[in-house]
Design a protein around this motif. Sequence first.
Motif, PDB file in Angstrom:
ATOM      1  N   ILE A   1       0.852  -1.186   0.000  1.00  0.00           N
ATOM      2  CA  ILE A   1       0.000   0.000   0.000  1.00  0.00           C
ATOM      3  C   ILE A   1       0.889   1.237   0.000  1.00  0.00           C
ATOM      4  O   ILE A   1       1.784   1.369   0.843  1.00  0.00           O
ATOM      5  CB  ILE A   1      -0.938   0.009   1.218  1.00  0.00           C
ATOM      6  CG1 ILE A   1      -1.850  -1.215   1.159  1.00  0.00           C
ATOM      7  CG2 ILE A   1      -1.725   1.302   1.294  1.00  0.00           C
ATOM      8  CD1 ILE A   1      -2.704  -1.424   2.367  1.00  0.00           C
TER       9      ILE A   1
ATOM     10  N   CYS B   1      -3.853   5.618   5.675  1.00  0.00           N
ATOM     11  CA  CYS B   1      -4.709   5.371   4.517  1.00  0.00           C
ATOM     12  C   CYS B   1      -3.844   5.494   3.267  1.00  0.00           C
ATOM     13  O   CYS B   1      -2.797   6.134   3.274  1.00  0.00           O
ATOM     14  CB  CYS B   1      -5.892   6.336   4.472  1.00  0.00           C
ATOM     15  SG  CYS B   1      -5.424   8.046   4.246  1.00  0.00           S
ATOM     16  N   GLY B   2      -4.260   4.845   2.215  1.00  0.00           N
ATOM     17  CA  GLY B   2      -3.503   4.872   0.970  1.00  0.00           C
ATOM     18  C   GLY B   2      -4.192   4.041  -0.082  1.00  0.00           C
ATOM     19  O   GLY B   2      -5.383   3.746   0.030  1.00  0.00           O
ATOM     20  N   HIS B   3      -3.423   3.613  -1.102  1.00  0.00           N
ATOM     21  CA  HIS B   3      -4.009   2.769  -2.138  1.00  0.00           C
ATOM     22  C   HIS B   3      -3.056   1.624  -2.469  1.00  0.00           C
ATOM     23  O   HIS B   3      -1.847   1.726  -2.327  1.00  0.00           O
ATOM     24  CB  HIS B   3      -4.383   3.592  -3.372  1.00  0.00           C
ATOM     25  CG  HIS B   3      -3.210   4.217  -4.059  1.00  0.00           C
ATOM     26  ND1 HIS B   3      -2.713   5.438  -3.708  1.00  0.00           N
ATOM     27  CD2 HIS B   3      -2.446   3.768  -5.077  1.00  0.00           C
ATOM     28  CE1 HIS B   3      -1.690   5.737  -4.482  1.00  0.00           C
ATOM     29  NE2 HIS B   3      -1.504   4.743  -5.317  1.00  0.00           N
TER      30      HIS B   3
END
Length: 69
Positions: A29, A62-64
């Motif tokens: 991530i 948080c992230g992707h």
Amino acid sequence: MKALYYSDWQTLLVSDLPRPVVGDNEALIQVAACGICGSEIETFKNSSARRTPPLVMGHEFCGHVVEAS
């Protein structure tokens, strides 16, 4: 990867660490934002045995997903 690295007791460094290798059933991530919680601050201030160095601080993030296996 840029990380807040708890390298030793009472030592925090903003460091460039190698990109982690993705293992089976794992995901990588790219973190967009990360917070440091109270227990991590307490660990650093009081050398708590709950988190012993070396380790990367920050678990509220948080992230992707950039890679998955």
